[in-house]
Design a protein around this motif. Structure first.
Motif, PDB file in Angstrom:
ATOM      1  N   UNK A 233      -4.470  -1.228   7.047  1.00 20.07           N
ATOM      2  CA  UNK A 233      -3.588  -1.787   8.370  1.00 20.07           C
ATOM      3  C   UNK A 233      -2.208  -1.428   7.688  1.00 20.07           C
ATOM      4  N   UNK A 234      -1.576  -0.820   8.720  1.00 24.18           N
ATOM      5  CA  UNK A 234      -0.212  -0.463   8.522  1.00 24.18           C
ATOM      6  C   UNK A 234       0.775  -1.344   8.195  1.00 24.18           C
ATOM      7  N   UNK A 235       0.442  -2.688   8.848  1.00 22.59           N
ATOM      8  CA  UNK A 235       1.265  -3.844   8.659  1.00 22.59           C
ATOM      9  C   UNK A 235       1.514  -4.342   7.137  1.00 22.59           C
ATOM     10  N   UNK A 236       0.603  -3.549   6.157  1.00 19.32           N
ATOM     11  CA  UNK A 236       0.411  -3.589   4.682  1.00 19.32           C
ATOM     12  C   UNK A 236       1.244  -2.757   4.059  1.00 19.32           C
ATOM     13  N   UNK A 237       1.890  -1.789   4.712  1.00 18.06           N
ATOM     14  CA  UNK A 237       2.387  -0.543   3.817  1.00 18.06           C
ATOM     15  C   UNK A 237       3.355  -0.976   3.125  1.00 18.06           C
ATOM     16  N   UNK A 238       3.526  -0.449   1.954  1.00 11.79           N
ATOM     17  CA  UNK A 238       4.697  -0.694   0.928  1.00 11.79           C
ATOM     18  C   UNK A 238       6.082  -0.003   1.223  1.00 11.79           C
ATOM     19  N   UNK A 239       7.218  -0.250   0.859  1.00 11.67           N
ATOM     20  CA  UNK A 239       8.530   0.299   1.127  1.00 11.67           C
ATOM     21  C   UNK A 239       8.692   1.541   0.366  1.00 11.67           C
ATOM     22  N   UNK A 240       7.932   2.083  -0.378  1.00  8.88           N
ATOM     23  CA  UNK A 240       7.802   3.322  -1.207  1.00  8.88           C
ATOM     24  C   UNK A 240       6.334   3.912  -1.126  1.00  8.88           C
ATOM     25  N   UNK A 241       6.383   5.094  -1.718  1.00  9.92           N
ATOM     26  CA  UNK A 241       4.994   5.823  -1.586  1.00  9.92           C
ATOM     27  C   UNK A 241       5.358   7.061  -1.142  1.00  9.92           C
ATOM     28  N   UNK A 242       4.257   7.691  -0.615  1.00  8.68           N
ATOM     29  CA  UNK A 242       3.966   8.965  -0.111  1.00  8.68           C
ATOM     30  C   UNK A 242       3.924   8.952   1.318  1.00  8.68           C
ATOM     31  N   UNK A 243       3.957  10.053   2.129  1.00  4.22           N
ATOM     32  CA  UNK A 243       3.821  10.130   3.608  1.00  4.22           C
ATOM     33  C   UNK A 243       2.229   9.859   3.920  1.00  4.22           C
TER      34      UNK A 243
ATOM     35  N   UNK B  66       0.846  -1.326   0.100  1.00  2.00           N
ATOM     36  CA  UNK B  66      -0.163  -0.018  -0.094  1.00  2.00           C
ATOM     37  C   UNK B  66       0.870   1.247   0.026  1.00  2.00           C
ATOM     38  N   UNK B  67       0.691   2.258  -0.844  1.00  4.75           N
ATOM     39  CA  UNK B  67       1.591   3.338  -1.078  1.00  4.75           C
ATOM     40  C   UNK B  67       1.332   4.585  -0.185  1.00  4.75           C
ATOM     41  N   UNK B  68       1.246   4.249   1.000  1.00  3.19           N
ATOM     42  CA  UNK B  68       0.820   5.414   2.019  1.00  3.19           C
ATOM     43  C   UNK B  68      -0.628   5.410   2.409  1.00  3.19           C
ATOM     44  N   UNK B  69      -0.945   5.759   3.555  1.00  2.00           N
ATOM     45  CA  UNK B  69      -2.307   5.691   4.131  1.00  2.00           C
ATOM     46  C   UNK B  69      -2.776   7.296   4.175  1.00  2.00           C
ATOM     47  N   UNK B  70      -4.113   7.280   3.684  1.00  2.00           N
ATOM     48  CA  UNK B  70      -4.812   8.636   3.630  1.00  2.00           C
ATOM     49  C   UNK B  70      -4.118   9.661   2.521  1.00  2.00           C
ATOM     50  N   UNK B  71      -3.072   9.156   1.817  1.00  2.00           N
ATOM     51  CA  UNK B  71      -2.631  10.154   0.692  1.00  2.00           C
ATOM     52  C   UNK B  71      -3.605  10.098  -0.442  1.00  2.00           C
ATOM     53  N   UNK B  72      -3.066  10.527  -1.644  1.00  2.00           N
ATOM     54  CA  UNK B  72      -3.783  10.229  -2.950  1.00  2.00           C
ATOM     55  C   UNK B  72      -4.212   9.020  -3.411  1.00  2.00           C
ATOM     56  N   UNK B  73      -3.195   8.349  -3.015  1.00  4.20           N
ATOM     57  CA  UNK B  73      -3.121   7.027  -3.663  1.00  4.20           C
ATOM     58  C   UNK B  73      -4.220   5.996  -3.080  1.00  4.20           C
ATOM     59  N   UNK B  74      -4.790   6.474  -2.031  1.00  7.38           N
ATOM     60  CA  UNK B  74      -5.947   5.635  -1.200  1.00  7.38           C
ATOM     61  C   UNK B  74      -7.219   6.437  -1.198  1.00  7.38           C
ATOM     62  N   UNK B  75      -7.176   7.747  -2.047  1.00  9.59           N
ATOM     63  CA  UNK B  75      -8.337   8.406  -2.173  1.00  9.59           C
ATOM     64  C   UNK B  75      -9.056   8.227  -3.594  1.00  9.59           C
ATOM     65  N   UNK B  76     -10.159   7.553  -3.335  1.00  9.36           N
ATOM     66  CA  UNK B  76     -10.897   7.323  -4.729  1.00  9.36           C
ATOM     67  C   UNK B  76     -11.187   8.636  -5.522  1.00  9.36           C
ATOM     68  N   UNK B  77     -11.546   9.648  -4.890  1.00 11.66           N
ATOM     69  CA  UNK B  77     -11.620  10.815  -5.605  1.00 11.66           C
ATOM     70  C   UNK B  77     -10.430  11.546  -6.241  1.00 11.66           C
ATOM     71  N   UNK B  78      -9.086  11.209  -5.918  1.00  8.31           N
ATOM     72  CA  UNK B  78      -7.976  11.605  -6.569  1.00  8.31           C
ATOM     73  C   UNK B  78      -7.287  10.615  -7.453  1.00  8.31           C
ATOM     74  N   UNK B  79      -7.405   9.118  -7.020  1.00 13.47           N
ATOM     75  CA  UNK B  79      -6.946   8.307  -7.922  1.00 13.47           C
ATOM     76  C   UNK B  79      -7.809   7.271  -8.933  1.00 13.47           C
ATOM     77  N   UNK B  80      -9.176   7.565  -8.474  1.00  9.86           N
ATOM     78  CA  UNK B  80     -10.073   6.804  -9.430  1.00  9.86           C
ATOM     79  C   UNK B  80     -10.236   5.222  -8.667  1.00  9.86           C
ATOM     80  N   UNK B  81      -9.222   4.964  -7.974  1.00 11.78           N
ATOM     81  CA  UNK B  81      -9.466   3.339  -7.559  1.00 11.78           C
ATOM     82  C   UNK B  81      -8.087   3.273  -6.795  1.00 11.78           C
ATOM     83  N   UNK B  82      -7.971   1.626  -6.229  1.00 10.66           N
ATOM     84  CA  UNK B  82      -6.812   1.151  -5.839  1.00 10.66           C
ATOM     85  C   UNK B  82      -5.778   0.567  -6.888  1.00 10.66           C
TER      86      UNK B  82
END
Length: 360
Positions: A209-219, A158-174
């Motif tokens: 679940x932050x145990x599934x956060x990736x090693x890259x992405x955004x804050x 998961x490329x960061x929590x609460x950023x644009x990647x996980x926001x459907x309005x900004x990313x369009x999906x996951x």
């Protein structure tokens, strides 16, 4: 005379685009970002002479620009690409092409009406393995590809929590819209058939679940949302009678991250696969490129050896854009193909929402 290019978006992917453009002999003369300080920092690091905080201002100041590279959150891909083409600039845009097939249809129509080149960074088409496999497709060795299995799965990506990647309005999906590369690559090998029906399911386990956060992405952004899927699985039929299954995930209980495209043809089958290491591209990563056929009545597996490319085609993809503008190479992708891909993705999300197959 060398092509003059500007970068829109000062994020991490810019380095790959800049390197690819320069390898093809282009000049990168400007960097634009709504965060002008970020544009200045990246430009200084990359040796880019001019920066702007406003894209329209850049187009006015630099009429000599031949093209732009769009590297921003997904929501802004189509608006910026439209703005650039309407300003008379060719466009190389990060994936996904747009947030929907309707947006992509507008992009295609604008490219046609303005005469501008519009391409997307489907960089896995530009990997050495893909070029090699495409050669076997085009020379007839594989025959008709009947079926394909497209996969990009991550255990903790998961490329960061609460950023644009996980926001459907900004990313369009996951992951389905983010990791669309293997679906695109499979369709590329199959001749980019028009999708007919899709049945898909999405899963949201582990998306917060932050145990599934990736090693890259955004804050992480504690005030943000995580309203996209963590995984998507589905099956597509095409109007040609071909078919494809797909598995795409940021967070599933897998052994390790894998991106792969496996297909079965009337004369031969094939596989392109990367098994990532524990830290992404490290010494434990494995690349496979294989062809499966029958020779002299015997089943034969061929290993195809190609040069290593740790950029996964990102620089070569950008170089192809410049070479397309110069007329020395054909484009690796077209707006028509991007529209077919977005129809498939739209249909997959609609199927997952309804629980039924969707006609495309």
């Amino acid at each position: 005379m060398s092509k003059k290019i500007a970068i829109i978006g000062a994020g991490g992917m810019a380095a790959y685009h800049i390197a690819g453009f320069r390898q093809a002999g282009a000049e990168v003369i400007a960097m634009a970002d709504v965060n002008h300080d970020a544009a200045k920092a990246t430009a200084a690091k990359q040796g880019i002479p001019q920066t702007f905080g406003d894209v329209a201002e850049m187009f006015t100041a630099l009429p000599e620009l031949d093209g732009v590279s769009v590297i921003v959150p997904n929501k802004f891909h189509a608006p910026l690409a439209l703005q650039a083409m309407q300003a008379g600039k060719n466009v190389f845009c990060e994936k996904p092409p747009a947030m929907s097939a309707a947006e992509m249809a507008e992009l295609k129509a604008t490219a046609e009406s303005t005469g501008q080149t519009l391409m997307f960074n489907f960089n896995n088409r530009a990997r050495p393995e893909s070029y090699a496999m495409r050669g076997y497709v085009t020379d007839g060795s594989i025959g008709t590809i009947n079926t394909c299995q497209a996969k990009w799965i991550r255990r903790a990506g998961i490329p960061g929590f609460g950023g644009w990647f996980t926001n459907k309005g900004l990313a369009g999906g996951g992951p389905l819209i983010d990791l669309l590369h293997m679906i695109d690559l499979g369709m590329h090998f199959m001749g980019y058939p028009e999708p007919a029906h899709v049945l898909a399911t999405t899963y949201h386990d582990h998306i917060d679940n932050k145990a599934f956060k990736g090693p890259w992405g955004i804050p992480d952004n504690a005030k943000g949302v995580n309203d996209v899927e963590a995984a998507a699985h589905g099956f597509v039929t095409f109007k040609t009678g071909q078919s494809m299954s797909f598995q795409v995930s940021w967070a599933e209980m897998n052994q390790r991250e894998e991106c792969s495209c496996v297909f079965q043809g009337s004369k031969a089958g094939g596989m392109i696969r990367r098994l990532f290491g524990v830290d992404g591209l490290d010494e434990t990563s494995v690349d496979d490129c294989e062809l499966y056929t029958v020779e002299n009545g015997l089943h034969v597996n061929r290993t195809i050896k190609v040069a290593a490319d740790e950029t996964m085609g990102r620089e070569r993809s950008a170089a192809n854009f410049i070479k397309t503008l110069e007329g020395t190479e054909k484009p690796l992708n077209t707006p028509s193909e991007a529209l077919s891909l977005m129809k498939l993705i739209d249909g997959a999300y609609a199927s997952a929402a309804s629980g039924t197959p969707v006609a495309l």
